[in-house]
Scaffold this motif. Sequence first.
Motif, PDB file in Angstrom:
ATOM      1  N   SER B  12      25.799   1.776  23.822  1.00 60.49           N
ATOM      2  CA  SER B  12      26.055   2.826  24.797  1.00 60.49           C
ATOM      3  C   SER B  12      27.371   2.591  25.529  1.00 60.49           C
ATOM      4  O   SER B  12      27.740   1.456  25.837  1.00 60.49           O
ATOM      5  CB  SER B  12      24.916   2.875  25.807  1.00 60.49           C
ATOM      6  OG  SER B  12      25.297   3.657  26.905  1.00 60.49           O
ATOM      7  N   ALA B  13      28.072   3.686  25.832  1.00 62.96           N
ATOM      8  CA  ALA B  13      29.349   3.570  26.551  1.00 62.96           C
ATOM      9  C   ALA B  13      29.115   3.294  28.033  1.00 62.96           C
ATOM     10  O   ALA B  13      30.073   3.157  28.797  1.00 62.96           O
ATOM     11  CB  ALA B  13      30.167   4.830  26.372  1.00 62.96           C
ATOM     12  N   ALA B  14      27.840   3.191  28.445  1.00 65.04           N
ATOM     13  CA  ALA B  14      27.543   2.814  29.827  1.00 65.04           C
ATOM     14  C   ALA B  14      28.000   1.375  30.085  1.00 65.04           C
ATOM     15  O   ALA B  14      28.283   1.003  31.227  1.00 65.04           O
ATOM     16  CB  ALA B  14      26.050   2.945  30.093  1.00 65.04           C
ATOM     17  N   TYR B  15      28.057   0.580  29.009  1.00 62.81           N
ATOM     18  CA  TYR B  15      28.579  -0.777  29.154  1.00 62.81           C
ATOM     19  C   TYR B  15      30.101  -0.729  29.172  1.00 62.81           C
ATOM     20  O   TYR B  15      30.700  -0.051  28.333  1.00 62.81           O
ATOM     21  CB  TYR B  15      28.123  -1.656  27.986  1.00 62.81           C
ATOM     22  CG  TYR B  15      26.647  -1.943  28.002  1.00 62.81           C
ATOM     23  CD1 TYR B  15      26.139  -3.017  28.713  1.00 62.81           C
ATOM     24  CD2 TYR B  15      25.757  -1.134  27.291  1.00 62.81           C
ATOM     25  CE1 TYR B  15      24.784  -3.273  28.741  1.00 62.81           C
ATOM     26  CE2 TYR B  15      24.398  -1.377  27.316  1.00 62.81           C
ATOM     27  CZ  TYR B  15      23.916  -2.452  28.045  1.00 62.81           C
ATOM     28  OH  TYR B  15      22.582  -2.693  28.069  1.00 62.81           O
ATOM     29  N   PRO B  16      30.736  -1.445  30.099  1.00 62.35           N
ATOM     30  CA  PRO B  16      32.203  -1.484  30.072  1.00 62.35           C
ATOM     31  C   PRO B  16      32.699  -2.281  28.874  1.00 62.35           C
ATOM     32  O   PRO B  16      31.947  -3.083  28.305  1.00 62.35           O
ATOM     33  CB  PRO B  16      32.564  -2.185  31.384  1.00 62.35           C
ATOM     34  CG  PRO B  16      31.346  -2.945  31.766  1.00 62.35           C
ATOM     35  CD  PRO B  16      30.168  -2.189  31.232  1.00 62.35           C
ATOM     36  N   GLU B  17      33.962  -2.047  28.514  1.00 63.48           N
ATOM     37  CA  GLU B  17      34.479  -2.666  27.290  1.00 63.48           C
ATOM     38  C   GLU B  17      34.510  -4.180  27.362  1.00 63.48           C
ATOM     39  O   GLU B  17      34.509  -4.846  26.330  1.00 63.48           O
ATOM     40  CB  GLU B  17      35.875  -2.119  26.976  1.00 63.48           C
ATOM     41  CG  GLU B  17      35.806  -0.750  26.347  1.00 63.48           C
ATOM     42  CD  GLU B  17      37.120  -0.343  25.703  1.00 63.48           C
ATOM     43  OE1 GLU B  17      37.702  -1.172  24.997  1.00 63.48           O
ATOM     44  OE2 GLU B  17      37.550   0.795  25.919  1.00 63.48           O
ATOM     45  N   GLU B  18      34.538  -4.726  28.583  1.00 66.53           N
ATOM     46  CA  GLU B  18      34.570  -6.194  28.712  1.00 66.53           C
ATOM     47  C   GLU B  18      33.242  -6.795  28.243  1.00 66.53           C
ATOM     48  O   GLU B  18      33.198  -7.932  27.776  1.00 66.53           O
ATOM     49  CB  GLU B  18      34.826  -6.620  30.157  1.00 66.53           C
ATOM     50  CG  GLU B  18      36.159  -6.162  30.737  1.00 66.53           C
ATOM     51  CD  GLU B  18      36.066  -4.832  31.445  1.00 66.53           C
ATOM     52  OE1 GLU B  18      35.309  -4.737  32.416  1.00 66.53           O
ATOM     53  OE2 GLU B  18      36.748  -3.876  31.009  1.00 66.53           O
ATOM     54  N   ASP B  19      32.167  -6.015  28.380  1.00 66.11           N
ATOM     55  CA  ASP B  19      30.853  -6.537  27.998  1.00 66.11           C
ATOM     56  C   ASP B  19      30.636  -6.525  26.489  1.00 66.11           C
ATOM     57  O   ASP B  19      29.714  -7.154  25.984  1.00 66.11           O
ATOM     58  CB  ASP B  19      29.744  -5.697  28.662  1.00 66.11           C
ATOM     59  CG  ASP B  19      29.659  -5.993  30.146  1.00 66.11           C
ATOM     60  OD1 ASP B  19      30.546  -6.713  30.624  1.00 66.11           O
ATOM     61  OD2 ASP B  19      28.723  -5.500  30.800  1.00 66.11           O
ATOM     62  N   LEU B  20      31.502  -5.778  25.799  1.00 63.17           N
ATOM     63  CA  LEU B  20      31.305  -5.634  24.351  1.00 63.17           C
ATOM     64  C   LEU B  20      31.356  -6.978  23.642  1.00 63.17           C
ATOM     65  O   LEU B  20      30.592  -7.225  22.711  1.00 63.17           O
ATOM     66  CB  LEU B  20      32.369  -4.710  23.764  1.00 63.17           C
ATOM     67  CG  LEU B  20      32.077  -3.218  23.812  1.00 63.17           C
ATOM     68  CD1 LEU B  20      33.144  -2.475  23.041  1.00 63.17           C
ATOM     69  CD2 LEU B  20      30.718  -2.908  23.239  1.00 63.17           C
ATOM     70  N   ALA B  21      32.265  -7.850  24.075  1.00 64.21           N
ATOM     71  CA  ALA B  21      32.431  -9.145  23.415  1.00 64.21           C
ATOM     72  C   ALA B  21      31.116  -9.929  23.446  1.00 64.21           C
ATOM     73  O   ALA B  21      30.721 -10.530  22.429  1.00 64.21           O
ATOM     74  CB  ALA B  21      33.538  -9.938  24.097  1.00 64.21           C
ATOM     75  N   ALA B  22      30.427  -9.877  24.582  1.00 59.56           N
ATOM     76  CA  ALA B  22      29.163 -10.595  24.720  1.00 59.56           C
ATOM     77  C   ALA B  22      28.105 -10.015  23.780  1.00 59.56           C
ATOM     78  O   ALA B  22      27.339 -10.752  23.146  1.00 59.56           O
ATOM     79  CB  ALA B  22      28.682 -10.522  26.160  1.00 59.56           C
ATOM     80  N   ILE B  23      28.075  -8.669  23.691  1.00 56.02           N
ATOM     81  CA  ILE B  23      27.095  -8.011  22.816  1.00 56.02           C
ATOM     82  C   ILE B  23      27.389  -8.336  21.359  1.00 56.02           C
ATOM     83  O   ILE B  23      26.487  -8.623  20.576  1.00 56.02           O
ATOM     84  CB  ILE B  23      27.104  -6.488  23.066  1.00 56.02           C
ATOM     85  CG1 ILE B  23      26.637  -6.188  24.488  1.00 56.02           C
ATOM     86  CG2 ILE B  23      26.208  -5.782  22.076  1.00 56.02           C
ATOM     87  CD1 ILE B  23      26.919  -4.780  24.944  1.00 56.02           C
ATOM     88  N   LYS B  24      28.678  -8.322  21.026  1.00 54.34           N
ATOM     89  CA  LYS B  24      29.089  -8.683  19.659  1.00 54.34           C
ATOM     90  C   LYS B  24      28.611 -10.080  19.321  1.00 54.34           C
ATOM     91  O   LYS B  24      28.082 -10.331  18.231  1.00 54.34           O
ATOM     92  CB  LYS B  24      30.617  -8.648  19.555  1.00 54.34           C
ATOM     93  CG  LYS B  24      31.191  -7.357  19.044  1.00 54.34           C
ATOM     94  CD  LYS B  24      32.674  -7.581  18.835  1.00 54.34           C
ATOM     95  CE  LYS B  24      33.426  -6.298  18.653  1.00 54.34           C
ATOM     96  NZ  LYS B  24      34.880  -6.533  18.633  1.00 54.34           N
TER      97      LYS B  24
END
Lengths: 76, 148
Positions: B12-24
């Motif tokens: 979801s785009a509700a997460y900021p892009e900085e959080d993407l690395a953690a999810i990845k």
Amino acid sequence: MPRPNETKVRPKNCFFCVNNVKEIDYKDINTLRRFISSYAKIVPPKRSGVCSSHQRKLSQAIKRARIMSLLPFTNK
Amino acid sequence: MTNHYELLYLVSAAYPEEDLAAIKEKVKDLIKKFEGQITFEDSFGKKKLAYPVKKAFHGYYLLYEFDLEGEKLKDLNNNLKLANEILRHIVVSKKPQSAQQRAEKKMAAKAVQIAETQVVEDKEKDKGKIKLEDLDQRLDEILGGDII
């Protein structure tokens, strides 16, 4: 008198055969978009001219794209 | 026996892009937990969804390609389903590709696109020509009619 059987030779007009595509990618939305109607239904091969083997792969790809919200299930 | 798979998942785009690395990293760990080997990684960036999923209208599409034992796929799928960050995911078996083949495929797809746009442009040009001629004729008719 029975009519003689006319054999029409139709040109090959399957988009995927012409462009030599072997596997249809479900992520390639721009290509898939050509094969859905304005109501987002899958266009029948009779209208799109896609051969039956590619139509099977195409319908699978469109359904996968729908699940991933890349393509709509329906347009109102 | 190991098979080659492709995983596409939607965040979801509700997460900021900085959080993407953690999810990845989380998904990567999950694949590694089931002894999968990641061969390719890609991202399609932020996109508008075709329909809202869990009230999200935008999302990030992320992709992994990996080798995994067929029996462990079910467990991996279940674990991905439980991850809260992932809205949708799909795992598809795929033929392994080298980097070169991938580049070639991209080039071929581009060539098809360019050829098509040219055809469309040619058609539009023809249309423009006809329209101009028609316009001239019509103008003549209208003007001529008025004078008489």
